[in-house]
Motif scaffolding. Structure first.
Motif, mmCIF file in Angstrom:
data_model
loop_
_atom_site.group_PDB
_atom_site.id
_atom_site.type_symbol
_atom_site.label_atom_id
_atom_site.label_comp_id
_atom_site.label_asym_id
_atom_site.label_seq_id
_atom_site.Cartn_x
_atom_site.Cartn_y
_atom_site.Cartn_z
ATOM 1 N N UNK A 1 0.834 -1.207 0.000
ATOM 2 C CA UNK A 1 0.000 0.000 0.000
ATOM 3 C C UNK A 1 0.864 1.251 0.000
ATOM 4 N N UNK A 2 1.909 1.244 0.814
ATOM 5 C CA UNK A 2 2.802 2.393 0.915
ATOM 6 C C UNK A 2 3.482 2.687 -0.428
ATOM 7 N N UNK A 3 3.893 1.603 -1.121
ATOM 8 C CA UNK A 3 4.543 1.771 -2.431
ATOM 9 C C UNK A 3 3.554 2.308 -3.466
ATOM 10 N N UNK A 4 2.349 1.754 -3.474
ATOM 11 C CA UNK A 4 1.344 2.217 -4.436
ATOM 12 C C UNK A 4 0.966 3.681 -4.175
ATOM 13 N N UNK A 5 0.896 4.042 -2.901
ATOM 14 C CA UNK A 5 0.583 5.436 -2.551
ATOM 15 C C UNK A 5 1.652 6.371 -3.105
ATOM 16 N N UNK A 6 2.909 5.995 -2.926
ATOM 17 C CA UNK A 6 4.031 6.819 -3.406
ATOM 18 C C UNK A 6 4.009 6.931 -4.929
ATOM 19 N N UNK A 7 3.751 5.797 -5.610
ATOM 20 C CA UNK A 7 3.743 5.795 -7.072
ATOM 21 C C UNK A 7 2.556 6.574 -7.636
#
Length: 511
Positions: A304-310
């Motif tokens: 989730x954290x990675x998708x939020x950043x992307x």
């Protein structure tokens, strides 16, 4: 598309998913809801029929799962299975007791009252699948017995004036000889459902719904490389074209050369994909973690954290798409703390800090329905028949603590297994094959020297729908070859064992 449907009230049975799947095979949409859904919600949904599932509980437990008697006043046909039968009897004033002879497995069922709609066309004697430790001991006044087995005097009930039926056995299980015919009798003739659940209609409606919902916004898709994410990507791309952005996260827990394979297949299918190397991040996050549920939750949080950043790098992104399927949703259900089998990193909604909305086009479908859909859509065979691979990857095939050395050992072992399955033309005849690395070492001898290395487990299963499975009966010479290659070529493993447990009682994955 879902004008006629059957509502299954789920009391936590291991067969609940299978029940929904069998009804869909008949051509009628079926969906599971927690047993404690309010009566008012059932009325609003307007099901053509209601099934009460089995349960691991007993009516006489301290806090058994119960329903209101008001359900019987809705004039909707009801069929109770196993615990569902005991519940119906109990609510009408019957007596339930522990069985003197517990019945698990096949047994002969004898119809005592052939003139009823549920058993129309069913022979007087047939083989059924039992799984119970309680049974109905006396029949309430409003009900009557219509069948028995050798050790269960009341194995089927019917209401004298209403379309309420109950079976102690499981018609949804393949081992019940005429189970599908019994379900057809109930769904098509008693509930008067029209078989209008068609996968082709599903695609058309889903594409239309995505177009309306997404409009001019953009979507990022958490891409795993499995059949679910490929089919989800295909449908979303069909709806919104270049507004779809696929993101593949290399967690470090992938199979050997998985990243390269995914990149090649995506180019072949004209999917735009971004690959993110997050190995160090994931290894660090699982440092010292042993509990499998904790592993899954940590990995889900990192995704989730990675998708939020992307998502912040792409203008006008409003949706996060996932290849969530119906069995993921059911297995992650927490409507009763004792029912939950395991959590899935892609199930349960998004955290408040993430402003994206979820898009899950496949969450109504079971795995085999997704595969059938993929065939109709022309998804390449190499994708359709890829064995399922868990979102958390090898981290949940390594029991206990996860580190780079253990992942490397398991990658090499799985690579040999998959090579040999394909070389022997066995890959497509089994449903899922993988290795598990145990946190256990055993003594061995190699080159006249003592070894003390890990024990690995070979798990190969055969299934139609991934809700039930049996172990694959592989040739002994094949098993011997796998064992020899892994122990000779993989440093770190000196003993291989074969898992011969079916699902249920086990799950396919170990964690």
């Amino acid at each position: 598309m879902k004008k006629d449907f059957i509502l299954i009230l789920d009391f936590g049975s291991q067969y609940s998913q299978m029940m929904a799947r069998r009804i869909r095979e008949i051509g009628v949409y079926a969906i599971l809801y927690p047993y404690n859904i309010p009566i008012s919600n059932i009325v609003l949904k307007k099901p053509k029929g209601i099934l009460l599932s089995g349960s691991p509980f007993s009516i006489y437990d301290e806090k058994p799962p119960l329903i209101s008697r008001k359900l019987f006043q809705l004039n909707i046909p009801i069929l109770g299975i196993c615990y569902g039968m005991q519940l119906i009897s109990f609510l009408f004033g019957g007596k339930i007791e522990k069985s003197k002879y517990k019945e698990y497995g096949r047994t002969n069922f004898i119809i005592d009252c052939p003139k009823n709609k549920l058993f129309h066309g069913i022979p007087k004697k047939s083989c059924v699948w039992m799984s119970h430790f309680d049974e109905v001991k006396n029949i309430p006044n409003e009900l009557k017995g219509i069948g028995h087995t050798h050790s269960c005097a009341i194995a089927a009930l019917i209401h004298k004036n209403k379309d309420i039926y109950a079976l102690q056995f499981h018609p949804e299980v393949n081992h019940t000889e005429f189970g599908i015919q019994i379900l057809k009798n109930f769904i098509l003739h008693i509930c008067k459902c029209h078989p209008n659940w068609e996968i082709n209609n599903f695609v058309q409606k889903t594409v239309e719904n995505i177009k309306k919902r997404v409009s001019s916004k953009k979507v990022i898709l958490g891409f795993s490389g499995g059949v679910d994410s490929f089919v989800a990507a295909y449908i979303i791309q069909k709806a919104i074209g270049d507004s779809l952005y696929c993101i593949f996260v290399d967690t470090g827990f992938l199979l050997e050369k998985e990243k390269e394979k995914i990149s090649h297949i995506c180019k072949k299918m004209n999917f735009s994909i971004k690959i993110i190397n997050a190995k160090e991040r994931f290894f660090s996050s699982l440092d010292g973690v042993i509990d499998p549920e904790m592993k899954r939750k940590i990995i889900g949080k990192e995704f989730i954290s990675i998708f939020q950043k992307e998502s912040k790098k792409i203008k006008n992104v409003e949706f996060l798409a996932q290849g969530t399927i119906y069995s993921d949703v059911i297995e992650s259900s927490t409507f009763h703390k004792n029912f939950s089998i395991k959590s899935h990193h892609n199930v349960g909604g998004l955290p408040d800090f993430m402003k994206l909305k979820l898009l899950e086009p496949l969450k109504e479908l079971f795995k085999d329905e997704v595969r059938n859909l993929g065939k109709k859509l022309g998804i390449p065979k190499e994708i359709l028949y890829r064995h399922p691979f868990p979102g958390p990857g090898l981290s949940i095939r390594i029991l206990g603590k996860v580190n780079k050395k253990k992942v490397s050992i398991l990658q090499k072992a799985e690579s040999i297994l998959l090579q040999e399955l394909k070389n022997s033309d066995l890959y497509e005849s089994v449903s899922q094959a993988f290795m598990v690395l145990l946190p256990v070492k055993s003594v061995g001898v190699m080159g006249d020297k003592r070894t003390y290395e890990y024990v690995a487990v070979l798990r190969v299963t055969k299934t139609e729908d991934f809700m039930t499975a049996t172990f694959s009966h592989l040739p002994y010479n094949f098993l011997e070859k796998i064992s020899n290659r892994i122990i000779n070529e993989v440093d770190g493993i000196n003993r291989l064992v074969y898992d011969i447990t079916s699902k249920p009682p086990a799950t396919i994955e170990w964690e």
